[in-house]
Design a protein around this motif. Structure first.
Motif, short mmCIF file in Angstrom:
data_model
loop_
_atom_site.label_atom_id
_atom_site.label_comp_id
_atom_site.label_asym_id
_atom_site.label_seq_id
_atom_site.Cartn_x
_atom_site.Cartn_y
_atom_site.Cartn_z
N UNK A 63 0.84 -1.31 -0.20
CA UNK A 63 0.04 -0.05 -0.01
C UNK A 63 0.78 1.28 -0.05
N UNK A 64 2.10 1.24 0.63
CA UNK A 64 2.91 2.35 0.80
C UNK A 64 3.56 2.67 -0.79
N UNK A 65 3.85 1.62 -1.49
CA UNK A 65 4.29 1.78 -2.86
C UNK A 65 3.27 2.39 -3.67
N UNK A 66 2.02 1.93 -3.50
CA UNK A 66 0.75 2.44 -4.32
C UNK A 66 0.79 3.96 -3.99
N UNK A 67 1.00 4.31 -2.69
CA UNK A 67 0.90 5.82 -2.31
C UNK A 67 1.96 6.68 -3.06
N UNK A 68 3.14 6.14 -2.77
CA UNK A 68 4.60 6.84 -3.54
C UNK A 68 4.12 7.01 -4.96
N UNK A 69 3.39 5.97 -5.86
CA UNK A 69 3.25 6.18 -7.17
C UNK A 69 2.28 7.15 -7.39
N UNK A 70 1.19 7.37 -6.42
CA UNK A 70 0.05 8.44 -6.71
C UNK A 70 0.76 9.55 -6.36
N UNK A 71 1.58 9.81 -5.20
CA UNK A 71 1.90 11.04 -4.91
C UNK A 71 3.19 11.64 -5.74
N UNK A 72 3.85 10.60 -6.53
CA UNK A 72 4.87 11.19 -7.66
C UNK A 72 4.32 11.92 -8.64
N UNK A 73 3.03 11.86 -8.89
CA UNK A 73 2.76 12.60 -10.05
C UNK A 73 2.46 14.07 -9.62
N UNK A 74 1.89 14.48 -8.54
CA UNK A 74 1.69 15.99 -8.25
C UNK A 74 3.46 16.43 -8.20
N UNK A 75 4.44 15.85 -7.78
CA UNK A 75 5.69 16.20 -7.69
C UNK A 75 6.22 16.44 -9.15
N UNK A 76 5.80 15.67 -9.96
CA UNK A 76 6.60 15.69 -11.41
C UNK A 76 5.92 17.23 -11.94
N UNK A 77 4.53 17.10 -11.45
CA UNK A 77 3.77 18.54 -11.86
C UNK A 77 4.11 19.66 -11.26
N UNK A 78 4.55 19.66 -10.11
CA UNK A 78 5.27 20.71 -9.37
C UNK A 78 6.60 21.03 -9.99
N UNK A 79 7.40 20.06 -10.39
CA UNK A 79 8.62 20.27 -10.77
C UNK A 79 8.41 21.17 -12.15
N UNK A 80 7.35 20.66 -13.07
CA UNK A 80 7.26 21.24 -14.32
C UNK A 80 6.90 22.34 -14.20
N UNK A 81 6.02 22.93 -13.19
CA UNK A 81 5.41 24.19 -13.29
C UNK A 81 6.66 25.28 -12.71
N UNK A 82 7.48 24.61 -11.87
CA UNK A 82 8.52 25.66 -11.48
C UNK A 82 9.51 25.84 -12.52
N UNK A 83 9.82 24.67 -13.36
CA UNK A 83 10.60 24.80 -14.50
C UNK A 83 10.04 25.77 -15.61
#
Length: 108
Positions: free
Chosen positions: A37-57
């Motif tokens: 379940x933790x790995x599944x949460x990390x996969x879901x939370x990885x998407x907003x991290x990528x989106x935030x990184x894209x926005x900052x860049x």
């Protein structure tokens, strides 16, 4: 001749012993990955991290842009409007000429 020693499936290592000319090889068996379940949460939370990184860049790149001043923007806008107007008049004139030519050819 090659001698193979296989241990139970629960153990991780398999040891293969080859002929005296070659060295022995040790490798790990590949276990099927079970998603926790933790790995599944990390996969879901990885998407907003990528989106935030894209926005900052994106914001960082926009800060590097040399923006035109207000008079430059007005001048360039007027140039674009003039070019659009002249082009539309030229295309309209060509359309009118060709439609008259085709009408003349059909009426013959």
């Amino acid at each position: 001749m090659a001698e193979k020693t296989l241990k139970t499936k629960q153990q991780e290592k398999v040891k293969e012993v080859a002929s005296p000319k070659t060295a022995s090889v040790v490798r790990k068996e590949q276990k099927p990955k079970v998603e926790t379940p933790r790995a599944a949460e990390k996969k879901q939370s990885a998407r907003p991290g990528r989106l935030a990184t894209w926005w900052r860049e994106t914001i960082g790149e926009l800060r590097k842009v040399t923006w035109p001043t207000l008079p430059e923007a007005r001048r360039l806008t007027v140039i674009v409007l003039i070019v659009v107007g002249v082009t539309s008049l030229a295309l309209g004139l060509l359309d009118w000429v060709f439609s008259r030519l085709i009408a003349l050819l059909i009426s013959l």
